[in-house]
Scaffold this motif. Structure first.
Motif, PDB file in Angstrom:
ATOM      1  N   LYS A 180     -12.576   9.043  17.142  1.00  0.00           N
ATOM      2  CA  LYS A 180     -12.425  10.075  18.304  1.00  0.00           C
ATOM      3  C   LYS A 180     -13.665  10.323  18.805  1.00  0.00           C
ATOM      4  O   LYS A 180     -13.896  10.359  19.974  1.00  0.00           O
ATOM      5  N   PRO A 181     -15.037  10.574  17.966  1.00  0.00           N
ATOM      6  CA  PRO A 181     -16.337  10.525  18.639  1.00  0.00           C
ATOM      7  C   PRO A 181     -16.723   9.529  19.593  1.00  0.00           C
ATOM      8  O   PRO A 181     -17.402   9.749  20.626  1.00  0.00           O
ATOM      9  N   VAL A 188      -8.640   8.890   8.431  1.00  0.00           N
ATOM     10  CA  VAL A 188     -10.044   8.650   8.690  1.00  0.00           C
ATOM     11  C   VAL A 188     -10.516   7.646   9.713  1.00  0.00           C
ATOM     12  O   VAL A 188     -11.443   7.696  10.375  1.00  0.00           O
ATOM     13  N   LEU A 189      -9.601   6.742  10.032  1.00  0.00           N
ATOM     14  CA  LEU A 189      -9.758   5.956  11.176  1.00  0.00           C
ATOM     15  C   LEU A 189      -9.779   6.857  12.270  1.00  0.00           C
ATOM     16  O   LEU A 189     -10.666   6.702  13.321  1.00  0.00           O
ATOM     17  N   PHE A 215      -9.571   2.405  23.478  1.00  0.00           N
ATOM     18  CA  PHE A 215     -10.399   2.362  22.366  1.00  0.00           C
ATOM     19  C   PHE A 215      -9.881   2.723  21.005  1.00  0.00           C
ATOM     20  O   PHE A 215      -9.837   1.637  19.987  1.00  0.00           O
ATOM     21  N   VAL A 216      -9.225   3.720  20.838  1.00  0.00           N
ATOM     22  CA  VAL A 216      -8.674   4.247  19.447  1.00  0.00           C
ATOM     23  C   VAL A 216      -7.617   3.262  19.123  1.00  0.00           C
ATOM     24  O   VAL A 216      -7.329   2.764  18.016  1.00  0.00           O
ATOM     25  N   PHE A 217      -6.795   2.821  20.003  1.00  0.00           N
ATOM     26  CA  PHE A 217      -5.537   2.030  19.800  1.00  0.00           C
ATOM     27  C   PHE A 217      -5.947   0.527  19.353  1.00  0.00           C
ATOM     28  O   PHE A 217      -5.457   0.008  18.521  1.00  0.00           O
ATOM     29  N   SER A 218      -7.039   0.044  20.072  1.00  0.00           N
ATOM     30  CA  SER A 218      -7.752  -1.182  19.936  1.00  0.00           C
ATOM     31  C   SER A 218      -8.368  -1.422  18.566  1.00  0.00           C
ATOM     32  O   SER A 218      -8.140  -2.172  17.730  1.00  0.00           O
ATOM     33  N   MET A 254       0.908  -1.071  -0.049  1.00  0.00           N
ATOM     34  CA  MET A 254       0.002  -0.137  -0.182  1.00  0.00           C
ATOM     35  C   MET A 254       0.814   1.374   0.108  1.00  0.00           C
ATOM     36  O   MET A 254       1.885   1.401   0.686  1.00  0.00           O
ATOM     37  N   SER A 255       0.661   2.266  -0.899  1.00  0.00           N
ATOM     38  CA  SER A 255       1.204   3.480  -0.932  1.00  0.00           C
ATOM     39  C   SER A 255       1.184   4.169   0.349  1.00  0.00           C
ATOM     40  O   SER A 255       0.300   4.265   1.098  1.00  0.00           O
ATOM     41  N   GLY A 256       2.217   5.102   0.725  1.00  0.00           N
ATOM     42  CA  GLY A 256       2.318   6.003   1.983  1.00  0.00           C
ATOM     43  C   GLY A 256       1.086   6.906   2.122  1.00  0.00           C
ATOM     44  O   GLY A 256       0.298   6.960   3.031  1.00  0.00           O
ATOM     45  N   PRO A 257       0.704   7.656   1.019  1.00  0.00           N
ATOM     46  CA  PRO A 257      -0.293   8.542   1.116  1.00  0.00           C
ATOM     47  C   PRO A 257      -1.842   8.071   1.297  1.00  0.00           C
ATOM     48  O   PRO A 257      -2.484   8.686   2.223  1.00  0.00           O
ATOM     49  N   VAL A 258      -2.029   7.013   0.771  1.00  0.00           N
ATOM     50  CA  VAL A 258      -3.165   6.065   0.798  1.00  0.00           C
ATOM     51  C   VAL A 258      -3.314   5.750   2.459  1.00  0.00           C
ATOM     52  O   VAL A 258      -4.196   5.704   3.174  1.00  0.00           O
TER      53      VAL A 258
END
Length: 170
Positions: free
Chosen positions: A18-19, A12-13, A85-88, A1-5
């Protein structure tokens, strides 16, 4: 997979998580039993971190550690829950991507194997055919020598099995 993608997918993740993490933080401080659990956890974490810092900097570790006030403890534990949560979620995505990549590589490897298999069989057939032709050539040379036809067919003499170096006088 390329860097920018990859970077875009990471952003996005994080944006999606975060909310949800903030909602978990808010709810964690409201439920009475869970609140007490996270306060206890935050106090234990605070004692552990303080002892580790004291040990690291060479200060006394047997000194009494003052507990956090309840609001700071709730906030620290809620922040930890949100980050966990974010890490998992990020860890689950990484695991999913690694498994997907492994399945893709396995499919590619199977296609390569199926592509190479007929070529290997053809190679084996050709090797058997070459051996058969060598055997026939040896028989033909033997027959030609037996009938005295060596000069007519212009066969090369058999290779010498051992080279003997002539002796040189000193």
């Amino acid at each position: 997979m390329s860097g920018p993608v990859l970077k875009l997918q990471t952003l996005v993740l994080k944006t999606l998580c975060k909310p949800i993490a903030n909602r978990l933080k808010k709810q964690a401080g409201l439920h009475p039993r869970f609140r007490q659990l996270i306060v206890n956890f935050a106090q234990a974490n605070h004692r552990f971190q303080t002892n580790m810092q004291r040990h690291f900097y060479g200060h006394a570790t047997d000194v009494e550690i003052l507990p956090l006030n309840e609001e700071k403890a709730v906030q620290a534990a809620a922040d930890l829950i949100g980050e966990l949560f974010v890490f998992s979620v990020a860890g689950a995505v990484v695991i999913f991507e690694v498994q997907r990549s492994a399945r893709s590589e396995a499919r590619k490897e199977e296609l390569r194997r199926l592509e190479i298999e007929p070529m290997a069989q053809k190679d084996e057939e050709l090797a058997r055919e070459v051996e058969l032709l060598k055997h026939k050539l040896v028989e033909l040379e033997h027959l030609a020598r037996g009938r005295g036809l060596n000069g007519h067919f212009n066969f090369k003499p058999p290779p010498a099995t051992e080279y003997v170096k002539p002796a040189t006088p000193h």
